[in-house]
Scaffold this motif. Structure first.
Motif, PDB file in Angstrom:
ATOM      1  N   GLU A   1      -7.969   1.555  -4.356  1.00  0.00           N
ATOM      2  CA  GLU A   1      -7.123   2.281  -3.423  1.00  0.00           C
ATOM      3  C   GLU A   1      -7.234   1.786  -1.983  1.00  0.00           C
ATOM      4  O   GLU A   1      -6.429   2.186  -1.143  1.00  0.00           O
ATOM      5  CB  GLU A   1      -7.459   3.773  -3.491  1.00  0.00           C
ATOM      6  CG  GLU A   1      -8.914   4.135  -3.128  1.00  0.00           C
ATOM      7  CD  GLU A   1      -9.901   3.938  -4.282  1.00  0.00           C
ATOM      8  OE1 GLU A   1      -9.481   3.471  -5.360  1.00  0.00           O
ATOM      9  OE2 GLU A   1     -11.084   4.241  -4.076  1.00  0.00           O
TER      10      GLU A   1
ATOM     11  N   GLN B   1     -11.159  13.465   5.365  1.00  0.00           N
ATOM     12  CA  GLN B   1     -12.411  13.007   4.756  1.00  0.00           C
ATOM     13  C   GLN B   1     -12.194  12.240   3.463  1.00  0.00           C
ATOM     14  O   GLN B   1     -12.923  11.306   3.161  1.00  0.00           O
ATOM     15  CB  GLN B   1     -13.330  14.203   4.463  1.00  0.00           C
ATOM     16  CG  GLN B   1     -13.826  14.935   5.699  1.00  0.00           C
ATOM     17  CD  GLN B   1     -14.917  14.155   6.429  1.00  0.00           C
ATOM     18  OE1 GLN B   1     -15.516  13.244   5.885  1.00  0.00           O
ATOM     19  NE2 GLN B   1     -15.135  14.504   7.690  1.00  0.00           N
ATOM     20  N   LEU B   2     -11.243  12.670   2.686  1.00  0.00           N
ATOM     21  CA  LEU B   2     -11.061  12.038   1.377  1.00  0.00           C
ATOM     22  C   LEU B   2     -10.099  10.862   1.458  1.00  0.00           C
ATOM     23  O   LEU B   2     -10.149   9.951   0.627  1.00  0.00           O
ATOM     24  CB  LEU B   2     -10.573  13.060   0.355  1.00  0.00           C
ATOM     25  CG  LEU B   2     -11.535  14.215   0.115  1.00  0.00           C
ATOM     26  CD1 LEU B   2     -10.970  15.193  -0.901  1.00  0.00           C
ATOM     27  CD2 LEU B   2     -12.887  13.694  -0.378  1.00  0.00           C
ATOM     28  N   GLY B   3      -9.225  10.907   2.451  1.00  0.00           N
ATOM     29  CA  GLY B   3      -8.345   9.763   2.679  1.00  0.00           C
ATOM     30  C   GLY B   3      -7.644   9.318   1.424  1.00  0.00           C
ATOM     31  O   GLY B   3      -6.979  10.090   0.730  1.00  0.00           O
ATOM     32  N   GLU B   4      -7.856   8.041   1.116  1.00  0.00           N
ATOM     33  CA  GLU B   4      -7.100   7.396   0.050  1.00  0.00           C
ATOM     34  C   GLU B   4      -7.478   7.864  -1.343  1.00  0.00           C
ATOM     35  O   GLU B   4      -6.787   7.531  -2.304  1.00  0.00           O
ATOM     36  CB  GLU B   4      -7.275   5.877   0.154  1.00  0.00           C
ATOM     37  CG  GLU B   4      -8.710   5.369   0.022  1.00  0.00           C
ATOM     38  CD  GLU B   4      -9.523   5.467   1.320  1.00  0.00           C
ATOM     39  OE1 GLU B   4      -9.003   5.977   2.320  1.00  0.00           O
ATOM     40  OE2 GLU B   4     -10.689   5.054   1.311  1.00  0.00           O
ATOM     41  N   ILE B   5      -8.557   8.640  -1.493  1.00  0.00           N
ATOM     42  CA  ILE B   5      -8.911   9.060  -2.861  1.00  0.00           C
ATOM     43  C   ILE B   5      -8.401  10.460  -3.192  1.00  0.00           C
ATOM     44  O   ILE B   5      -8.518  10.905  -4.326  1.00  0.00           O
ATOM     45  CB  ILE B   5     -10.431   8.970  -3.145  1.00  0.00           C
ATOM     46  CG1 ILE B   5     -11.224   9.937  -2.255  1.00  0.00           C
ATOM     47  CG2 ILE B   5     -10.936   7.535  -2.984  1.00  0.00           C
ATOM     48  CD1 ILE B   5     -12.665  10.119  -2.726  1.00  0.00           C
TER      49      ILE B   5
ATOM     50  N   ARG C   1       0.804  -1.210   0.000  1.00  0.00           N
ATOM     51  CA  ARG C   1       0.000   0.000   0.000  1.00  0.00           C
ATOM     52  C   ARG C   1       0.844   1.271   0.000  1.00  0.00           C
ATOM     53  O   ARG C   1       0.558   2.210  -0.738  1.00  0.00           O
ATOM     54  CB  ARG C   1      -0.911  -0.022   1.228  1.00  0.00           C
ATOM     55  CG  ARG C   1      -1.733   1.228   1.448  1.00  0.00           C
ATOM     56  CD  ARG C   1      -2.844   1.373   0.400  1.00  0.00           C
ATOM     57  NE  ARG C   1      -3.749   2.427   0.786  1.00  0.00           N
ATOM     58  CZ  ARG C   1      -4.844   2.230   1.511  1.00  0.00           C
ATOM     59  NH1 ARG C   1      -5.168   1.025   1.901  1.00  0.00           N
ATOM     60  NH2 ARG C   1      -5.619   3.246   1.819  1.00  0.00           N
TER      61      ARG C   1
ATOM     62  N   ASP D   1     -16.834   7.948  -4.132  1.00  0.00           N
ATOM     63  CA  ASP D   1     -15.983   9.135  -4.187  1.00  0.00           C
ATOM     64  C   ASP D   1     -16.823  10.398  -4.070  1.00  0.00           C
ATOM     65  O   ASP D   1     -16.435  11.359  -3.388  1.00  0.00           O
ATOM     66  CB  ASP D   1     -15.178   9.143  -5.485  1.00  0.00           C
ATOM     67  CG  ASP D   1     -14.183   7.989  -5.542  1.00  0.00           C
ATOM     68  OD1 ASP D   1     -14.203   7.150  -4.615  1.00  0.00           O
ATOM     69  OD2 ASP D   1     -13.392   7.920  -6.494  1.00  0.00           O
TER      70      ASP D   1
ATOM     71  N   LYS E   1      -7.632  15.708   3.900  1.00  0.00           N
ATOM     72  CA  LYS E   1      -6.917  14.457   4.137  1.00  0.00           C
ATOM     73  C   LYS E   1      -7.763  13.506   4.976  1.00  0.00           C
ATOM     74  O   LYS E   1      -7.796  12.296   4.739  1.00  0.00           O
ATOM     75  CB  LYS E   1      -5.579  14.740   4.840  1.00  0.00           C
ATOM     76  CG  LYS E   1      -4.533  15.291   3.896  1.00  0.00           C
ATOM     77  CD  LYS E   1      -3.231  15.624   4.607  1.00  0.00           C
ATOM     78  CE  LYS E   1      -2.436  14.393   4.988  1.00  0.00           C
ATOM     79  NZ  LYS E   1      -1.054  14.737   5.428  1.00  0.00           N
TER      80      LYS E   1
ATOM     81  N   LYS F   1     -17.821  10.883  -0.470  1.00  0.00           N
ATOM     82  CA  LYS F   1     -16.709  11.375   0.351  1.00  0.00           C
ATOM     83  C   LYS F   1     -16.460  12.858   0.091  1.00  0.00           C
ATOM     84  O   LYS F   1     -16.244  13.641   1.019  1.00  0.00           O
ATOM     85  CB  LYS F   1     -15.434  10.582   0.045  1.00  0.00           C
ATOM     86  CG  LYS F   1     -15.427   9.160   0.602  1.00  0.00           C
ATOM     87  CD  LYS F   1     -14.046   8.517   0.429  1.00  0.00           C
ATOM     88  CE  LYS F   1     -13.992   7.128   1.061  1.00  0.00           C
ATOM     89  NZ  LYS F   1     -14.399   6.040   0.177  1.00  0.00           N
TER      90      LYS F   1
ATOM     91  N   ARG G   1      -0.187  11.631  -4.520  1.00  0.00           N
ATOM     92  CA  ARG G   1      -0.865  10.351  -4.398  1.00  0.00           C
ATOM     93  C   ARG G   1       0.084   9.162  -4.541  1.00  0.00           C
ATOM     94  O   ARG G   1       0.016   8.210  -3.764  1.00  0.00           O
ATOM     95  CB  ARG G   1      -1.958  10.262  -5.475  1.00  0.00           C
ATOM     96  CG  ARG G   1      -2.675   8.928  -5.570  1.00  0.00           C
ATOM     97  CD  ARG G   1      -3.566   8.671  -4.359  1.00  0.00           C
ATOM     98  NE  ARG G   1      -4.434   7.540  -4.592  1.00  0.00           N
ATOM     99  CZ  ARG G   1      -5.639   7.608  -5.153  1.00  0.00           C
ATOM    100  NH1 ARG G   1      -6.140   8.785  -5.505  1.00  0.00           N
ATOM    101  NH2 ARG G   1      -6.350   6.532  -5.334  1.00  0.00           N
TER     102      ARG G   1
ATOM    103  N   SER H   1     -11.088   4.907   4.479  1.00  0.00           N
ATOM    104  CA  SER H   1     -11.579   5.989   5.324  1.00  0.00           C
ATOM    105  C   SER H   1     -13.084   5.902   5.559  1.00  0.00           C
ATOM    106  O   SER H   1     -13.636   6.759   6.220  1.00  0.00           O
ATOM    107  CB  SER H   1     -11.208   7.337   4.705  1.00  0.00           C
ATOM    108  OG  SER H   1     -11.691   7.413   3.392  1.00  0.00           O
TER     109      SER H   1
ATOM    110  N   GLY I   1     -10.564   7.647  -7.691  1.00  0.00           N
ATOM    111  CA  GLY I   1     -10.869   6.436  -6.943  1.00  0.00           C
ATOM    112  C   GLY I   1     -11.516   5.392  -7.819  1.00  0.00           C
ATOM    113  O   GLY I   1     -11.636   5.555  -9.044  1.00  0.00           O
TER     114      GLY I   1
END
Lengths: 615, 615
Positions: A399, B396-400, A302, B444, B394, B447, B302, A439, B438
């Protein structure tokens, strides 16, 4: 399966021993001795198992318990996912040992705890435990013409590090041997600096005096890289354990090299982040050692390599000069990126004294699916199904995919037989563990469901189970993480850590089964499929030169023929340095030698490691 | 805003010119000349603009159009997001030029097209366009005692590369100058190898003869690193443009160094992946140049640095020896990671000839939000709000989260004034562009909505707009990506590319506004906030030594005082090599010099670059 049956006991010898380890860092009081402990079992609610003992030394913790046979070398250590839920109850003279945060006398980061003199010098190894053979006797290696440590040297060190120059034979016994008990040096001095300046002074002295040095972090390496081969001075980072800064927007952590990975993890988790790497050995490995060995581990898939997540390093060079590069910047294109030289160089080019590393936001949701694969027909029956499942996984989970681990049926049998763990899925040639970390609980669950439906409707799976609750997640991870432990109970283990092209990741396993026949007890394959990393293990009743000759160089040649790596994540250290040629061409080796010559012209830094002996 | 008004025209001089550029790669027929072209405007449906011309040379495309004033040096090139939708219609003698895939005579990758002789030798620069001053005349730099290219050298090269040794002054004029028209060399020969073996033979010869070499990829660098300073031989990777392999499970791409980033992107996108890096210059930059300069760009936030995503390199060293390391393995801990030496070394330690790189799965959904921030009060009014928005983002959107870019109000004014672009949000001191990428449209979007609601309810935003449809997404990106173009139309531009601690990322901008007063037309700040990367630009009517003296070393000292980097992603090249000391300590510089000495003892590789002139 009763909680007190030996197979069911969970004993965390190399994890969760923070308070004890910090005793090991008491300045001036090298802690030693056999301490009576109550070691809790796992699951945590099981009753404690009396009669176990833990041996505490400055750099290692060894567990002795009536539940383990003496000489049981492969202690279960890849179990740190449980570590946070465990605690140790220590029975010892009042005031001597402090377990837990509330204990009196706990001074962070360097505790000063009076050590009970009565415990000093007591027997450290169980009666009958075989001593590890000296590396110099077991392997064909010649001592290089370094100076020997004199009384004058010791006095000079004592002047630099008052009370932190350790010559006690019992302490040295513990730090001279690796945790796998595969190599043993005969160093006569252990130095425990606290600051970069102290490391610099030590190396300046050693460089002038032509004294060889073996840097040591948590001593959790797999290839004998962290202990001396002969009488090299052991330079421990154990007391360099201060967190220097953490930035709660960018997630940048700056700390000394001797910080224990798990402790760093706790520090940043409280602030909404996680470390970008995770290892089974996290309870004792040092971040400096992680960087020096370019550790891979469970989050590699990851968050990628330390080459991307390490932002800066402070390094002391062989001559004692300090290379300050503790940048916290994500981007810096001013000149050559010198820190990359030291990442993965296993202490042979410089001693990492501090690290700046980019942490990643803590996921809000974690799911684990444990799946049995259909047998299939082509090639290795079932392995095509593993690969196809991985393809679906990447597409559907995108992701949020955070791990894709696999193990074969024999691994599962061993985990059941030796550890009493029961598998929720049965009768498959392969099992995969898929982890998501994201998340959103709801979104991640939906994605996972979509993936599972696709895999099931495509006829890839026999069965499977999904866990979201932490205890269940951990129980599923145990099936994968405790394979090492199960193997160690199966007999002598020949271990290989290979990178291979995905399509052929597993093919060597059936190939070896046919080649070795009844000479091997088990030939198993498991590992980080998402990273193309196979852990190949062969067990037998005992070490045998004949079996070894059937395995090597065959395994290395097989790997080289597929342009694989003969050390995916463990490094070369002492035990694998001579197989580098299977993965690197002569021109690369020559340039590596030139770099070593440039940075350490006298060759005093971690000699006999990483680069092969010249013919 | 009519589509034919000059401000509204979109002219892609350095992008979407694949068919024309490939003419430039015709062996033996150095293409030259002023070609009448019909250049389409953007948006694509706008009518073509007759009367524009494009100059095609082996390594550069210059656009001349009545819509641009002669000497308009800063052509709009950071516009490649549109490039795929554009095509060129070429009016020229039948059979001479072929535009588009369907044209007869198109042979990929190296087209052989008869060049119309009548066009050879025609005027290449518009009348009145000022010639770029020779670097040797403009900067205080002394030629080092390299040999000069002789007829015998040319004959030897011609023997190695039949028809690919270019001495035509007009071709050389184009490849001697950087696209920013800030530096100009006087090389007399351009070599265009096709294979690693040819590069090896060239460098072996140059090493023996003590001939200096300037490696050149797409010549899109920002710091004058890709053109000769004096008469260095130009070694172009333009013909080394073969894709060697792509693995559709792991996403590993292996290709020659001269592959254009955008073409690689198309190749892998058709197979479900994207490149791990994206740059405005992707339409012409070469992957080898990206690696050699450790390019950052739009996907850095990313997917991280090339230090993590590049899996292997093939490099030719200064003496012509080949370092083969085209590994496709994600993990390989066998010895020192030599490829890291060459990533970001700007061609001064070796010539990258092929690259193995890990591509990432193509996102299924892309959203862009363009937001105006509330003015706020503390420090730089509004900037605290930018930082708080980033924190929420960061979380709320995290990994996307795939991009978090910011620009100040003055940037927005310039984009409107000079390019006629209208901003969907007005009246804010700062604007941010947030991109998500995402695997689920619905997730997405949810989010993103949650993030926007949090930011709005926290009083951080004045207004905002969200786009998911590709054209709208591109239009919002244009507001950020075309700032460079807008600045270039505002006057002479002093450009700085800084890494700074997040909290102080913007503070230098108001500081400089106060310091410079009316001497500057505009002082603006924008950039990759998620990476801590500020693009600081100062415009003035013309170059002035006085204004320059007010900026430098002040900007560098300000940055150094905050432990920032004076070159976040652009590298040092020729123009910034002497400011390295603001970001790196003397010990690091000394080690860099030693590495240069080790790998290139005669100093023939890209001399006068990256490392500072010795005092």
């Amino acid at each position: 399966m009763g909680p007190t049956s030996p197979q069911d006991l969970y004993l965390p010898p190399r994890t969760a021993l923070g308070p004890l380890l910090s005793l090991g860092t008491s300045p001036g009081t090298p802690p030693l001795g056999l301490l009576p402990l109550l070691v809790p079992t796992s699951p945590p609610e099981a009753p404690p198992c009396p009669g176990s003992h833990v041996r505490v030394s400055p750099c290692a913790v060894e567990l002795q318990s009536p539940l383990f046979a003496p000489g049981d070398a492969m202690l279960p250590w890849r179990v740190s996912r449980w570590a946070m839920q465990l605690s140790l109850q220590v029975a010892c003279p009042p005031g001597a040992l402090v377990a837990g945060k509330s204990g009196a006398g706990a001074r962070s980061p360097s505790m000063l705890v009076p050590w009970p003199p009565s415990l000093r010098g007591s027997s450290s190894l169980p009666t009958g435990a075989p001593e590890v053979a000296l590396t110099a006797e077991r392997y064909p290696v010649q001592r290089l013409p370094f100076s020997e440590v004199t009384e004058e040297d010791l006095a000079a060190f004592e002047h630099m590090l008052p009370g932190r120059v350790i010559t006690d034979p019992e302490v040295l016994a513990a730090v001279n041997v690796d945790w796998l008990r595969s190599v043993r040096g005969c160093s006569r001095v252990l130095l425990r600096p606290r600051t970069t300046e102290e490391v610099s002074r030590i190396l300046r002295h050693c460089h002038q005096r032509n004294l060889a040095v073996s840097p040591q972090g948590g001593n959790t390496g797999m290839v004998g890289g962290s202990v001396p081969v002969f009488d090299e001075i052991i330079l421990s980072t154990a007391l360099m354990n201060r967190i220097l800064s953490f930035h709660d927007v960018s997630g940048t952590l700056v700390c000394q090299a001797g910080c224990v990975l798990e402790q760093l993890g706790r520090h940043v988790e409280e602030r909404g982040f996680i470390m970008p790497l995770d290892l089974g050995a996290k309870g004792s490995c040092h971040i400096g050692g992680n960087v020096a060995t370019n550790a891979g581990g469970l989050r590699f898939l990851r968050y990628g390599s330390l080459r991307g997540t390490v932002l800066g390093l402070e390094v002391v060079l062989a001559d004692g000069s300090v290379l300050s590069g503790l940048s916290s910047l994500r981007k810096d294109n001013t000149g050559y990126d010198l820190k990359q030289l030291f990442i993965g160089s296993e202490g042979t080019l410089g001693v990492v004294t501090a690290v700046s590393i980019a942490c990643v936001p803590r996921p809000q949701a974690v799911n684990v699916a444990f799946l049995g694969l259909m047998p299939g027909h082509a090639g290795c029956p079932g392995f095509q199904e593993v690969l196809q499942t991985f393809r679906f996984c990447k597409a559907q989970l995108g992701e949020i995919l955070s791990a894709f681990e696999f193990l074969d049926a024999e691994c599962m049998q061993l985990v059941g037989r030796h550890l009493g763990l029961s598998c929720p899925v049965r009768g498959s040639p392969f099992y995969v563990l898929v982890e998501t970390a994201g998340s959103s609980v709801a979104h991640d669950s939906e994605k996972l469901t979509a993936f599972l439906e696709q895999a099931l409707s495509s006829g890839l799976l026999t069965d499977g189970t999904v866990a979201t609750e932490q205890r269940r997640v951990q129980a599923l991870w145990a099936l994968r993480e405790r394979i090492t432990e199960a193997l160690s109970r199966d007999g002598y283990v020949y271990k290989y850590d290979l990178s291979l092209p995905l399509e052929q990741l597993y093919h060597l396993v059936p190939d070896l089964r046919a080649r070795l026949g009844p000479r091997a007890r088990h030939v198993v394959g498991y590992g980080h499929l998402g990273d193309g990393n196979l852990h190949l293990n062969v067990t037998a009743e005992a070490y045998s030169a004949e079996l070894c000759a059937a395995l090597e160089p065959y395994v290395y040649e097989w790997t080289a023929a597929r342009r694989g790596s003969v050390s995916a994540e463990h490094g070369l250290g002492f035990r694998k340095k001579d197989v580098i040629g299977y993965s690197k061409p002569p021109a690369a080796l020559e340039l590596m030698r030139q770099l070593k010559g440039l940075l350490d012209p006298k060759g005093i830094l971690n000699p006999y490691k990483t680069l092969p002996t010249r013919a």
